[in-house]
Design a protein around this motif. Structure first.
Motif, PDB file in Angstrom:
ATOM      1  N   GLU A 163      -8.428  25.805   6.050  1.00  0.00           N
ATOM      2  CA  GLU A 163      -7.896  24.449   6.198  1.00  0.00           C
ATOM      3  C   GLU A 163      -7.096  24.316   7.500  1.00  0.00           C
ATOM      4  OE1 GLU A 163      -7.776  25.245   2.725  1.00  0.00           O
ATOM      5  OE2 GLU A 163      -8.361  23.381   1.699  1.00  0.00           O
ATOM      6  N   ASN A 164      -6.164  25.251   7.687  1.00  0.00           N
ATOM      7  CA  ASN A 164      -5.357  25.212   8.899  1.00  0.00           C
ATOM      8  C   ASN A 164      -6.217  25.409  10.146  1.00  0.00           C
ATOM      9  OD1 ASN A 164      -2.668  24.705   8.113  1.00  0.00           O
ATOM     10  ND2 ASN A 164      -2.547  26.756   7.249  1.00  0.00           N
ATOM     11  N   TYR A 165      -7.142  26.368  10.040  1.00  0.00           N
ATOM     12  CA  TYR A 165      -8.019  26.644  11.168  1.00  0.00           C
ATOM     13  C   TYR A 165      -8.770  25.370  11.557  1.00  0.00           C
ATOM     14  CZ  TYR A 165     -11.987  28.439  13.801  1.00  0.00           C
ATOM     15  OH  TYR A 165     -12.942  28.638  14.762  1.00  0.00           O
ATOM     16  N   SER A 166      -9.323  24.723  10.562  1.00  0.00           N
ATOM     17  CA  SER A 166     -10.124  23.536  10.808  1.00  0.00           C
ATOM     18  C   SER A 166      -9.273  22.406  11.411  1.00  0.00           C
ATOM     19  CB  SER A 166     -10.762  23.128   9.483  1.00  0.00           C
ATOM     20  OG  SER A 166     -11.253  21.836   9.550  1.00  0.00           O
ATOM     21  N   GLN A 167      -8.072  22.238  10.880  1.00  0.00           N
ATOM     22  CA  GLN A 167      -7.142  21.230  11.444  1.00  0.00           C
ATOM     23  C   GLN A 167      -6.878  21.505  12.915  1.00  0.00           C
ATOM     24  OE1 GLN A 167      -5.106  18.715  10.419  1.00  0.00           O
ATOM     25  NE2 GLN A 167      -5.008  18.777   8.206  1.00  0.00           N
ATOM     26  N   GLU A 168      -6.596  22.786  13.209  1.00  0.00           N
ATOM     27  CA  GLU A 168      -6.143  23.118  14.559  1.00  0.00           C
ATOM     28  C   GLU A 168      -7.265  23.048  15.586  1.00  0.00           C
ATOM     29  OE1 GLU A 168      -2.330  25.574  12.875  1.00  0.00           O
ATOM     30  OE2 GLU A 168      -4.008  26.721  13.680  1.00  0.00           O
ATOM     31  N   ILE A 169      -8.449  23.535  15.226  1.00  0.00           N
ATOM     32  CA  ILE A 169      -9.539  23.435  16.206  1.00  0.00           C
ATOM     33  C   ILE A 169      -9.920  21.960  16.399  1.00  0.00           C
ATOM     34  CG2 ILE A 169     -10.469  25.729  15.702  1.00  0.00           C
ATOM     35  CD1 ILE A 169     -12.845  24.206  14.346  1.00  0.00           C
ATOM     36  N   GLY A 170      -9.589  21.138  15.390  1.00  0.00           N
ATOM     37  CA  GLY A 170      -9.903  19.707  15.469  1.00  0.00           C
ATOM     38  C   GLY A 170      -9.186  18.972  16.590  1.00  0.00           C
ATOM     39  N   ARG A 171      -8.186  19.621  17.217  1.00  0.00           N
ATOM     40  CA  ARG A 171      -7.515  18.996  18.368  1.00  0.00           C
ATOM     41  C   ARG A 171      -8.441  18.940  19.569  1.00  0.00           C
ATOM     42  NH1 ARG A 171      -4.222  17.208  15.225  1.00  0.00           N
ATOM     43  NH2 ARG A 171      -3.480  18.786  13.803  1.00  0.00           N
ATOM     44  N   ALA A 172      -9.441  19.813  19.589  1.00  0.00           N
ATOM     45  CA  ALA A 172     -10.308  19.912  20.771  1.00  0.00           C
ATOM     46  C   ALA A 172     -11.375  18.810  20.751  1.00  0.00           C
ATOM     47  CB  ALA A 172     -10.978  21.278  20.815  1.00  0.00           C
TER      48      ALA A 172
ATOM     49  N   LEU B 169       0.850  -1.196   0.000  1.00  0.00           N
ATOM     50  CA  LEU B 169       0.000   0.000   0.000  1.00  0.00           C
ATOM     51  C   LEU B 169       0.882   1.241   0.000  1.00  0.00           C
ATOM     52  CD1 LEU B 169      -2.959   1.016   0.253  1.00  0.00           C
ATOM     53  CD2 LEU B 169      -2.660   1.024   2.725  1.00  0.00           C
ATOM     54  N   PHE B 170       0.483   2.206  -0.811  1.00  0.00           N
ATOM     55  CA  PHE B 170       1.201   3.477  -0.927  1.00  0.00           C
ATOM     56  C   PHE B 170       0.288   4.533  -0.297  1.00  0.00           C
ATOM     57  CE2 PHE B 170       2.282   7.307  -3.472  1.00  0.00           C
ATOM     58  CZ  PHE B 170       3.671   7.290  -3.420  1.00  0.00           C
ATOM     59  N   VAL B 171       0.704   5.051   0.858  1.00  0.00           N
ATOM     60  CA  VAL B 171      -0.174   5.979   1.577  1.00  0.00           C
ATOM     61  C   VAL B 171       0.371   7.399   1.461  1.00  0.00           C
ATOM     62  CG1 VAL B 171      -1.231   6.540   3.806  1.00  0.00           C
ATOM     63  CG2 VAL B 171      -0.657   4.164   3.266  1.00  0.00           C
ATOM     64  N   VAL B 172      -0.494   8.333   1.073  1.00  0.00           N
ATOM     65  CA  VAL B 172      -0.096   9.739   1.093  1.00  0.00           C
ATOM     66  C   VAL B 172      -0.846  10.397   2.239  1.00  0.00           C
ATOM     67  CG1 VAL B 172       0.071  11.890  -0.190  1.00  0.00           C
ATOM     68  CG2 VAL B 172       0.253   9.704  -1.385  1.00  0.00           C
ATOM     69  N   ASP B 173      -0.137  10.639   3.323  1.00  0.00           N
ATOM     70  CA  ASP B 173      -0.760  11.244   4.499  1.00  0.00           C
ATOM     71  C   ASP B 173      -0.797  12.759   4.299  1.00  0.00           C
ATOM     72  OD1 ASP B 173      -1.969  11.302   6.900  1.00  0.00           O
ATOM     73  OD2 ASP B 173      -0.216  10.812   8.114  1.00  0.00           O
ATOM     74  N   GLU B 174      -1.760  13.406   4.901  1.00  0.00           N
ATOM     75  CA  GLU B 174      -1.921  14.856   4.739  1.00  0.00           C
ATOM     76  C   GLU B 174      -1.888  15.217   3.259  1.00  0.00           C
ATOM     77  OE1 GLU B 174      -2.611  16.406   7.484  1.00  0.00           O
ATOM     78  OE2 GLU B 174      -1.877  14.947   8.947  1.00  0.00           O
ATOM     79  N   ALA B 175      -2.710  14.515   2.500  1.00  0.00           N
ATOM     80  CA  ALA B 175      -2.632  14.623   1.043  1.00  0.00           C
ATOM     81  C   ALA B 175      -2.938  16.029   0.530  1.00  0.00           C
ATOM     82  CB  ALA B 175      -3.593  13.618   0.403  1.00  0.00           C
ATOM     83  N   HIS B 176      -3.613  16.844   1.331  1.00  0.00           N
ATOM     84  CA  HIS B 176      -3.894  18.221   0.895  1.00  0.00           C
ATOM     85  C   HIS B 176      -2.605  19.014   0.694  1.00  0.00           C
ATOM     86  CE1 HIS B 176      -3.724  18.184   5.281  1.00  0.00           C
ATOM     87  NE2 HIS B 176      -3.139  19.365   5.157  1.00  0.00           N
ATOM     88  N   CYS B 177      -1.494  18.531   1.292  1.00  0.00           N
ATOM     89  CA  CYS B 177      -0.225  19.248   1.136  1.00  0.00           C
ATOM     90  C   CYS B 177       0.229  19.285  -0.322  1.00  0.00           C
ATOM     91  CB  CYS B 177       0.868  18.604   1.981  1.00  0.00           C
ATOM     92  SG  CYS B 177       0.595  18.796   3.735  1.00  0.00           S
ATOM     93  N   ILE B 178      -0.340  18.407  -1.132  1.00  0.00           N
ATOM     94  CA  ILE B 178      -0.010  18.408  -2.554  1.00  0.00           C
ATOM     95  C   ILE B 178      -0.406  19.747  -3.168  1.00  0.00           C
ATOM     96  CG2 ILE B 178      -0.748  17.434  -4.766  1.00  0.00           C
ATOM     97  CD1 ILE B 178      -0.696  14.740  -3.563  1.00  0.00           C
ATOM     98  N   THR B 179      -1.430  20.349  -2.625  1.00  0.00           N
ATOM     99  CA  THR B 179      -1.909  21.576  -3.251  1.00  0.00           C
ATOM    100  C   THR B 179      -1.679  22.794  -2.369  1.00  0.00           C
ATOM    101  OG1 THR B 179      -4.072  21.356  -2.246  1.00  0.00           O
ATOM    102  CG2 THR B 179      -3.743  20.298  -4.371  1.00  0.00           C
ATOM    103  N   GLN B 180      -1.361  22.556  -1.117  1.00  0.00           N
ATOM    104  CA  GLN B 180      -1.283  23.688  -0.203  1.00  0.00           C
ATOM    105  C   GLN B 180       0.080  24.321  -0.211  1.00  0.00           C
ATOM    106  OE1 GLN B 180      -1.947  23.200   3.926  1.00  0.00           O
ATOM    107  NE2 GLN B 180      -4.116  23.650   3.722  1.00  0.00           N
ATOM    108  N   TRP B 181       0.100  25.562   0.119  1.00  0.00           N
ATOM    109  CA  TRP B 181       1.356  26.276   0.167  1.00  0.00           C
ATOM    110  C   TRP B 181       1.491  26.866   1.544  1.00  0.00           C
ATOM    111  CZ3 TRP B 181       4.229  27.027  -4.412  1.00  0.00           C
ATOM    112  CH2 TRP B 181       5.454  27.669  -4.183  1.00  0.00           C
ATOM    113  N   GLY B 182       2.274  26.275   2.361  1.00  0.00           N
ATOM    114  CA  GLY B 182       2.407  26.803   3.708  1.00  0.00           C
ATOM    115  C   GLY B 182       3.642  26.212   4.321  1.00  0.00           C
ATOM    116  N   PRO B 183       3.729  26.266   5.616  1.00  0.00           N
ATOM    117  CA  PRO B 183       4.920  25.740   6.289  1.00  0.00           C
ATOM    118  C   PRO B 183       5.140  24.264   5.967  1.00  0.00           C
ATOM    119  CG  PRO B 183       3.479  26.858   7.846  1.00  0.00           C
ATOM    120  CD  PRO B 183       2.749  26.769   6.561  1.00  0.00           C
TER     121      PRO B 183
END
Lengths: 345, 478
Positions: free
Chosen positions: B316-325, B137-151
């Motif tokens: 996207e980032n906002y949603s990821q980060e609040i998702g810790r709660a 199996l070939f897994v691409v984790d955090e696959a949105h990083c393919i299109t995102q431009w950030g840290p």
């Protein structure tokens, strides 16, 4: 170390210092230039003590001090302002004064601590028969070494022995140092405290907590080498190092046996420049008495003394003055003389 | 899904993890993979995405390859898997030193799960090794990083499609918590899996109340934060865009009673980061002042609040980060503190990694004059090395700037709306219908922030061991 909390101690009001040299010293880059300036700055014992130091971070912290008026930058060099120097001095009075500073060079401090942290955790969890826990995340080499060490030494009395050896080490340092060190260890249900947490609790700069750590590790290495800590020696004994590189050691030994630089170069297929660098490395790292400065420099000493009478200004000495005096000398002699004078004062 | 397959999966779940039930999306994703279908799984943070490939690795022979963008995340996951007794796991990253890496590469086929950074995957020697192996199996984790431009952005992510082809197109699993439909299309297109099966679950986290509060000055913001941290049930996480602010605010919060706070960011070395994470997990710390470096690998179920001190650069980032709660499903709170003008700071961060027109021009005219390490120049070098000419680069980066600006505008719409914030957030990620606004939803439509949170049992920081060093040492080893 987290240099965030204090970097002023790395700089000086009267001696302009290059960030690059400090960074290379922490990283353990043994070029003659780094070693020489590390020596000049009095920071040589820190050589290789923080191999993963983030360069941008150091740069950022320096900028913070500049913005706060504690330091200025001239020609890529950093000088403390009077305010910065005051803060540094005030910080140093509260700071810990290392007992084994010169001995730090003889121990791979970073790797020793990594092994000790992981081994301590393994022993502590083993003692309570816990095999499922979050292992301290460190490098592969450390993990492999600790694993083998644990296999060799696994027994019901492992915790007891480990405790006794650490106690033996810590009995030789101050209560404060022992306390600050033990807080850093990781074990069952005890994640260990960070350097800055200990710094806040003991009201000492982070650099001091690190200096205490280095002292404890150095003492540990000394007792270990003396055969007093069999368990710990088995864990970290190979991390005691002779700070000279192999090349420099060979060259220096040959030189001690009376070979000329040219002969050494020929025998080992080295450039004469490399042989000279080896000797400079030996001069910088070895204690003053172990290096024959006077014999090597010979009559050059008097001429150098006349050309450079003011040793307080050594950082500003120019090699060019030698050439302008009509002497066709290699830079080696100039630098060797500087090393000598630095060590004598 | 056949009954036989379903019971096989439940059996494996119980055997390997001791769980009786799957969380939303896990079973569907696994079934899709077991049927040999490439799968894009959009599952909310905390849904247990990693369980999908961990379980798969125990069922199928061969090696599961996981491409992950964050080095620290990989270390976390390897640590967690090993802690759970799954020792045949390794992370191959640029942090590993050369000798160690060589020996890992040699033994690569002995691992069940191999984590790889995209930079490693595109290396020839690694690709050659992988081609000799059985990649189940070939897994691409955090696959949105393919299109995102950030840290998190890695230009190498753009080469994943090519790398996958080199490996003879193994079965592929793409994982992400946050992918708008446009992002989904891009992921599928870039990886070259047009027939991928999409498993979608709602990104909505109904137990997290969404709030935005506007303050008028830095001072007021600091004060408001202190009030919130003092009065809210803990543990909690405060997100910052600057490490310096995280350090300062953590120091201030530590002055408060019953608050044990620590900064957490990339400037801390591995030892300090490990200790802070573990202290937080153990309840010795109850507030973390973090930059985006924190959280990807943290699985603490009872985080009661996530506060944003700075404006995130996109939803996207906002949603990821609040998702810790609130991963435990209990009522939790996400509060964004907004001071007019914060969007300028977000914008400057957002464009910091994007080279401007003049730099692109200078670079293409005299590429050899650029040395040293500079994020922007590295990017340009990467594109040039992969055959992107100046004109195309100009277009690409100007598009990127526009996209970043749009992302901040969307964030601002969320901040300034008088209507339902949840609806605005969800619109970004999934089609209608959206949940109807109510008192537990958000502070849009003049809805007050609930105070009932305080009624829950509060977690006070637990004490560390007391006493002299001898007794501390004894508590560790005797």
């Amino acid at each position: 170390m987290n240099v965030t909390h204090s970097i002023l101690w790395l700089f000086d009001q009267h001696q302009a210092r290059r960030i690059r040299v400090i960074e290379n010293t922490f990283a353990g880059k043994k070029t003659v230039s780094t070693l020489f300036w590390g020596l000049r700055y009095g920071l040589l014992p820190l050589l290789g003590s923080q191999k993963n130091l983030n360069r941008h971070q150091l740069e950022r912290e320096v900028q913070t001090e500049i913005d706060a008026g504690h330091a200025i930058r001239t020609n890529q060099q950093i000088l403390l302002t009077p305010t910065g120097q005051q803060l540094k001095t005030a910080g140093l009075t509260e700071a810990y004064h290392p007992q084994f500073y010169s001995g730090w060079l003889n121990v791979d401090l970073g790797r020793t601590m990594q092994r000790l942290l992981l081994a301590g955790q393994v022993v502590s969890e083993y003692r309570v028969h816990q095999s499922r826990y979050f292992p301290y995340e460190t490098d592969f080499e450390t993990m492999g070494q600790v694993k083998q060490w644990f296999r060799r030494n696994k027994s019901d009395s492992l915790g007891q022995k480990f405790y006794q050896e650490l106690e033996r080490v810590l009995n030789g340092v101050s209560v404060q140092t022992a306390d600050d060190f033990v807080r850093q260890l990781i074990g069952h249900d005890q994640p260990g405290e960070t350097l800055s947490q200990i710094s806040q609790a003991s009201k000492m700069p982070v650099a001091s907590i690190l200096a205490e750590r280095f002292d404890v590790l150095t003492r540990m290495a000394q007792l270990g080498s003396a055969g007093e800590l069999p368990l710990i020696q088995d864990l970290v004994g190979d991390l005691v190092r002779f700070p000279l590189s192999r090349g420099a050691m060979t060259t220096f030994n040959q030189f001690q046996r009376g070979r000329t630089l040219g002969e050494i170069a020929q025998q080992y297929g080295l450039k004469i420049g490399t042989v000279r660098e080896h000797l400079l490395e030996a001069a910088i790292i070895l204690p003053l008495a172990q290096f024959p400065y006077a014999a090597l420099l010979g009559s050059r000493t008097d001429q150098l003394r006349q050309l450079y009478p003011d040793e307080a200004q050594m950082d500003d000495w120019q090699f060019q003055d030698i050439m302008e005096a009509g002497l066709d000398w290699d830079f080696f002699w100039f630098r060797l003389y500087q090393v000598w004078r630095t060590k004598e004062t | 899904m056949s009954e036989q397959l379903e019971s096989q999966l439940y059996e494996a779940l119980d055997r390997e993890f001791g769980f009786k039930t799957f969380r939303t999306g896990q079973l569907e994703s696994l079934a899709s993979l077991m049927q040999g279908r490439d799968t894009l799984a959009v599952l909310p943070t905390g849904a247990g995405k990693t369980l999908i490939y961990e379980l798969y690795a125990t069922i199928k022979s061969g090696t599961v390859l996981v491409i992950s963008p964050l080095l620290s995340l990989m270390q976390d996951q390897v640590g967690r898997l090993q802690a759970a007794g799954r020792r045949k796991t390794v992370a191959l990253t640029s942090l590993t030193d050369l000798a160690e890496r060589r020996s890992q590469i040699q033994r690569l086929d002995q691992y069940r799960i191999v984590f790889l950074s995209p930079e490693m995957l595109v290396r020839t020697e690694i690709q050659e090794r992988l081609r000799q192996m059985n990649i189940s199996l070939f897994v691409v984790d955090e696959a949105h990083c393919i299109t995102q431009w950030g840290p998190d952005f890695r230009p190498e992510y753009l080469l994943l499609g090519q790398a996958r082809k080199m490996l003879n197109q193994p079965l592929t699993l793409m994982l992400t918590a946050t992918a708008s439909s446009k992002t989904q299309e891009q992921i599928i297109q870039r990886l070259g899996v047009p027939n991928a099966n999409r498993i979608m679950t709602s990104v909505n986290r109904a137990n997290i109340f969404l709030a935005v509060e506007t303050v008028s000055s830095d001072r007021e913001k600091g004060q408001r934060l202190a009030d919130l941290v003092r009065s809210l049930p803990k543990p909690g996480v405060v997100y910052f865009s600057s490490k310096r602010a995280a350090n300062q605010v953590a120091a201030n919060l530590n002055e408060l009673e019953n608050v044990e706070a620590s900064p957490y960011h990339a400037d801390l070395d591995g030892e300090q980061r490990y200790k802070i994470q573990q202290q937080f997990m153990a309840g010795q710390l109850n507030v973390i002042c973090a930059t985006s470096a924190f959280g990807m690998g943290i699985d603490k179920a009872d985080i009661r609040f996530v506060i944003h001190y700075h404006l995130p650069t996109d939803l996207e980032n906002y949603s990821q980060e609040i998702g810790r709660a609130g991963r435990d499903g209990q009522p939790s709170l996400a509060i964004l503190l907004y001071q007019p003008g914060d969007e300028q700071f977000a914008w400057s961060l957002s464009q910091a990694s994007i080279p401007d027109e003049a730099l692109i021009q200078r670079f293409y005219q005299h590429p050899s004059q650029f040395h040293g390490q500079d994020e922007q120049v590295d990017l340009l070098k990467f594109y040039q090395a992969h055959g992107v000419n100046e004109l195309a680069a100009q277009q690409l980066f100007s598009d990127r700037m526009k996209a970043r600006r749009t992302a901040i505008q969307e964030m601002m719409t969320f901040v300034t709306t008088q209507g339902c914030r949840r609806e605005i957030l969800l619109q970004k990620f999934q089609p209608a219908p959206y949940p109807t606004h109510n008192a537990e939803c958000c502070n849009g439509e003049d809805t007050p922030v609930p105070t009932l949170l305080g009624s829950q049992t509060e977690q006070k920081p637990t004490q560390t061991v007391k006493g002299n060093w001898q007794s501390r040492l004894a508590s560790l080893f005797l």
